[in-house]
Design a protein around this motif. Structure first.
Motif, PDB file in Angstrom:
ATOM      1  N   UNK A  14       0.853  -1.174   0.000  1.00  0.00           N
ATOM      2  CA  UNK A  14       0.000   0.000   0.000  1.00  0.00           C
ATOM      3  C   UNK A  14       0.897   1.235   0.000  1.00  0.00           C
ATOM      4  N   UNK A  15       0.656   2.111  -0.940  1.00  0.00           N
ATOM      5  CA  UNK A  15       1.424   3.339  -1.020  1.00  0.00           C
ATOM      6  C   UNK A  15       0.889   4.313   0.033  1.00  0.00           C
ATOM      7  N   UNK A  16       1.726   4.720   0.992  1.00  0.00           N
ATOM      8  CA  UNK A  16       1.305   5.548   2.116  1.00  0.00           C
ATOM      9  C   UNK A  16       1.344   7.048   1.798  1.00  0.00           C
ATOM     10  N   UNK A  17       1.922   7.424   0.699  1.00  0.00           N
ATOM     11  CA  UNK A  17       2.067   8.841   0.378  1.00  0.00           C
ATOM     12  C   UNK A  17       0.733   9.578   0.286  1.00  0.00           C
ATOM     13  N   UNK A  20      -0.649  10.161   3.837  1.00  0.00           N
ATOM     14  CA  UNK A  20       0.090  11.187   4.572  1.00  0.00           C
ATOM     15  C   UNK A  20      -0.250  12.581   4.064  1.00  0.00           C
ATOM     16  N   UNK A  21      -0.435  12.711   2.755  1.00  0.00           N
ATOM     17  CA  UNK A  21      -0.837  13.999   2.194  1.00  0.00           C
ATOM     18  C   UNK A  21      -2.171  14.455   2.776  1.00  0.00           C
ATOM     19  N   UNK A  26      -5.383  17.863   6.391  1.00  0.00           N
ATOM     20  CA  UNK A  26      -6.367  18.013   7.470  1.00  0.00           C
ATOM     21  C   UNK A  26      -5.770  18.754   8.662  1.00  0.00           C
ATOM     22  N   UNK A  27      -4.517  18.464   8.990  1.00  0.00           N
ATOM     23  CA  UNK A  27      -3.852  19.153  10.094  1.00  0.00           C
ATOM     24  C   UNK A  27      -3.755  20.648   9.816  1.00  0.00           C
ATOM     25  N   UNK A  28      -3.333  21.002   8.629  1.00  0.00           N
ATOM     26  CA  UNK A  28      -3.245  22.415   8.253  1.00  0.00           C
ATOM     27  C   UNK A  28      -4.616  23.072   8.286  1.00  0.00           C
TER      28      UNK A  28
END
Length: 132
Positions: A14-17, A20-21, A26-28
């Motif tokens: 599974x590509x995690x990129x 993470x994006x 969402x954090x921003x």
């Protein structure tokens, strides 16, 4: 005959990129949309013990706020908008640097803040009377 190759090393990864994006976006978003509220307060200078030996000839001006929200300065009812002007006229007769603010327990904070703001705009000190 066809040769079948076995792909034992091929595992599903599974590509995690992208995940993470999305997490960083969402954090921003939450950081930017969070409102930081700074509560404002009223700065009051409490009298020090050394001020008790002030000039006895100088009389301070008594400003009372009763339970009905009436502002009484030297036994005279004053409109909230006219507090500053009335105190200026009293200062012309009797110069002082301290105003004594006596507020009833049931007086609204809004009225007290209006009086304190107008006294502070004159550059005078406020001595608040508290009753036990």
């Amino acid at each position: 005959m066809g040769i079948k190759r076995s792909h034992e090393n091929d595992e599903a990864e599974v590509d995690m990129t992208p995940m993470l994006d999305i997490v960083f976006i969402m954090l921003i978003f939450f950081i930017v949309t969070t409102s930081f509220v700074k509560e404002s307060g009223l700065d009051m200078n409490r009298p020090k013990a050394t001020q008790a030996n002030a000039d006895p000839k100088k009389k301070s001006i008594l400003v009372r706020v009763n339970e009905y929200g009436n502002i009484i300065i030297n036994n005279r009812n004053v409109d909230p908008e006219r507090v500053e002007a009335y105190i200026e006229s009293l200062l012309a007769e009797n110069p002082t640097d301290t105003i004594v603010l006596d507020a009833h327990d049931d007086a609204t904070h809004e009225t007290i803040v209006i009086v304190a703001d107008q006294v502070k705009s004159l550059g005078l000190n406020i001595a608040v009377v508290s009753k036990p």
